[in-house]
Design a protein around this motif. Structure first.
Motif, PDB file in Angstrom:
ATOM      1  N   GLY A   1      10.306  52.225  35.136  1.00 18.37           N
ATOM      2  CA  GLY A   1      10.972  53.007  34.144  1.00 18.37           C
ATOM      3  C   GLY A   1      10.992  52.257  32.796  1.00 18.37           C
ATOM      4  O   GLY A   1      11.311  52.724  31.802  1.00 18.37           O
ATOM      5  N   GLY A   2       9.983  51.214  32.515  1.00 13.39           N
ATOM      6  CA  GLY A   2       9.587  50.698  31.386  1.00 13.39           C
ATOM      7  C   GLY A   2       9.800  49.152  31.203  1.00 13.39           C
ATOM      8  O   GLY A   2       9.456  48.758  32.500  1.00 13.39           O
TER       9      GLY A   2
ATOM     10  N   GLY B   1       4.733  46.233  34.698  1.00  7.97           N
ATOM     11  CA  GLY B   1       4.643  46.841  33.536  1.00  7.97           C
ATOM     12  C   GLY B   1       2.851  47.395  33.524  1.00  7.97           C
ATOM     13  O   GLY B   1       2.882  48.585  33.094  1.00  7.97           O
ATOM     14  N   PHE B   2       2.033  46.681  34.151  1.00  9.46           N
ATOM     15  CA  PHE B   2       0.671  47.340  34.517  1.00  9.46           C
ATOM     16  C   PHE B   2       0.701  48.686  35.215  1.00  9.46           C
ATOM     17  O   PHE B   2       0.078  49.620  34.946  1.00  9.46           O
ATOM     18  CB  PHE B   2      -0.097  46.122  34.901  1.00  9.46           C
ATOM     19  N   HIS B   3       1.423  48.682  36.119  1.00 14.47           N
ATOM     20  CA  HIS B   3       1.449  49.767  37.136  1.00 14.47           C
ATOM     21  C   HIS B   3       2.256  51.015  36.439  1.00 14.47           C
ATOM     22  O   HIS B   3       1.655  52.148  36.712  1.00 14.47           O
ATOM     23  CB  HIS B   3       2.206  49.473  38.583  1.00 14.47           C
TER      24      HIS B   3
ATOM     25  N   LYS C   1       6.499  35.280  36.385  1.00 12.54           N
ATOM     26  CA  LYS C   1       5.960  36.293  35.375  1.00 12.54           C
ATOM     27  C   LYS C   1       5.246  37.377  36.296  1.00 12.54           C
ATOM     28  O   LYS C   1       5.061  38.442  35.630  1.00 12.54           O
ATOM     29  CB  LYS C   1       5.629  36.081  34.208  1.00 12.54           C
ATOM     30  N   ILE C   2       4.760  37.220  37.375  1.00 12.49           N
ATOM     31  CA  ILE C   2       3.721  37.825  38.084  1.00 12.49           C
ATOM     32  C   ILE C   2       4.445  39.280  38.308  1.00 12.49           C
ATOM     33  O   ILE C   2       3.780  40.195  38.166  1.00 12.49           O
ATOM     34  CB  ILE C   2       3.208  37.262  39.528  1.00 12.49           C
ATOM     35  N   ASP C   3       5.621  39.385  38.870  1.00 15.25           N
ATOM     36  CA  ASP C   3       6.275  40.574  39.391  1.00 15.25           C
ATOM     37  C   ASP C   3       6.567  41.628  37.970  1.00 15.25           C
ATOM     38  O   ASP C   3       6.336  42.633  38.267  1.00 15.25           O
ATOM     39  CB  ASP C   3       7.662  40.580  40.228  1.00 15.25           C
TER      40      ASP C   3
ATOM     41  N   TYR D   1       2.090  41.501  28.942  1.00 21.40           N
ATOM     42  CA  TYR D   1       3.418  41.630  29.466  1.00 21.40           C
ATOM     43  C   TYR D   1       4.160  42.766  28.848  1.00 21.40           C
ATOM     44  O   TYR D   1       5.340  43.007  29.476  1.00 21.40           O
ATOM     45  CB  TYR D   1       4.209  40.207  29.221  1.00 21.40           C
ATOM     46  N   ARG D   2       3.934  43.322  27.757  1.00 22.27           N
ATOM     47  CA  ARG D   2       4.696  44.341  27.250  1.00 22.27           C
ATOM     48  C   ARG D   2       3.648  45.281  26.648  1.00 22.27           C
ATOM     49  O   ARG D   2       3.614  45.715  25.677  1.00 22.27           O
ATOM     50  CB  ARG D   2       5.376  43.553  25.967  1.00 22.27           C
ATOM     51  N   LEU D   3       2.912  46.098  27.615  1.00 20.81           N
ATOM     52  CA  LEU D   3       1.932  47.089  27.208  1.00 20.81           C
ATOM     53  C   LEU D   3       2.702  48.274  26.568  1.00 20.81           C
ATOM     54  O   LEU D   3       3.564  48.821  27.067  1.00 20.81           O
ATOM     55  CB  LEU D   3       1.196  47.430  28.635  1.00 20.81           C
TER      56      LEU D   3
END
Ligand SMILES: C[S@@+](CC[C@H](N)C(=O)[O-])C[C@H]1O[C@@H](n2cnc3c(N)ncnc32)[C@H](O)[C@@H]1O
Length: 231
Positions: free
Chosen positions: A230-231, A133-135, A126-128, A101-103
């Motif tokens: 953006g993060g 974050g993954f993208h 939490k999916i979105d 969730y926090r790459l």
């Protein structure tokens, strides 16, 4: 009530040594589908620099390593990754402790992404956030495979529903007798299309494979203008 992240990691830590038994199916049609998945993963991510999230004991990392250029395999659980590290791989593989969730990688670091048996454990709200974050850490045009189980009554324990809760759960007992209730969500093809179309331009039901035991989505990342990376 939602299981906390550390409980999920703790469950997989304790389950680490018995985890890969799930891939030794005696059911030929399940085995066949698993082989189809192996082929799809290698075809989609072959020759790419791949980021894998929630790699666990590295079962799919090893499969992918026969085709990828390189893999950075990540998980929050150190014990599962110790098992993964003990395997032999067909391409350079490095392991890193990361929270999916926090790459912590820079934007656009990889041109391939893999997440196997992860989305089902992500609470729906939490999916979105996970996908954003993954993208973010994947390049525009990166190829991505996200795969998981289809619900089959009687397999993997009873499905638990709770009133007023959009998530479903499974009760799991390990060989040492320890018991866990984990988030385990299942998705219809339409739900998968809706989830991913909200994040990827041009994503349609054609990007969804839906078998008997497994589903996967296979897509090229086209970051929609409405989404912020953006993060
Ligand atoms: C069902 S296992 C999947 C392992 C592997 N991908 C496979 O398919 O064999 C789920 C994995 O998610 C990991 N995990 C749980 N919470 C996590 C988090 N917040 N970030 C990264 N990994 C997490 C667990 O440690 C576990 O290895």
């Amino acid at each position: 009530m939602e299981m906390t992240m550390s409980e999920l990691v703790d469950y997989y830590r304790k389950r680490a040594v018995e985890y890969e038994e799930i891939y030794e199916w005696r059911d030929p049609s399940r085995q066949e589908e698993q082989e189809l998945l192996e082929t799809a993963i290698k075809a989609a991510l072959g020759g790419r620099r791949v980021l894998e999230v929630a790699c666990g004991t590295g079962y799919w990392t090893r499969v992918l390593s026969e085709a990828a250029e390189s893999i950075v395999a990540t998980d929050l659980g150190e014990e599962v990754m110790e098992l993964a590290k003990s395997k032999e791989y067909g391409c350079p593989v490095s392991f890193r402790k990361e929270d999916a969730y926090r790459l912590s990688f820079d934007d656009g670091s990889y041109d391939g992404g893999l997440a196997f048996s992860w989305l089902s454990h992500v609470p729906r709200h939490k999916i979105d956030g996970f996908l954003r974050g993954f993208h973010r850490v994947l390049q525009e045009g990166a190829r991505i495979i996200i795969a998981d189980n289809i619900y089959i009554p009687g397999v993997g324990g009873e499905l638990i529903r709770r009133e007023g809760d959009e998530n479903t759960y499974k009760h799991r007992t390990l060989k040492d007798g320890s018991e866990f209730v984990i988030v385990k969500n299942y998705f219809s093809p339409q739900e998968l299309t809706d989830i991913f179309a909200g994040h990827v331009e041009g994503f349609t039901e054609e990007n969804v494979f839906y078998g008997r035991c497994f589903w996967y989505v296979d897509y090229e990342l086209r970051k929609g203008r409405g989404d912020s990376y953006g993060g």
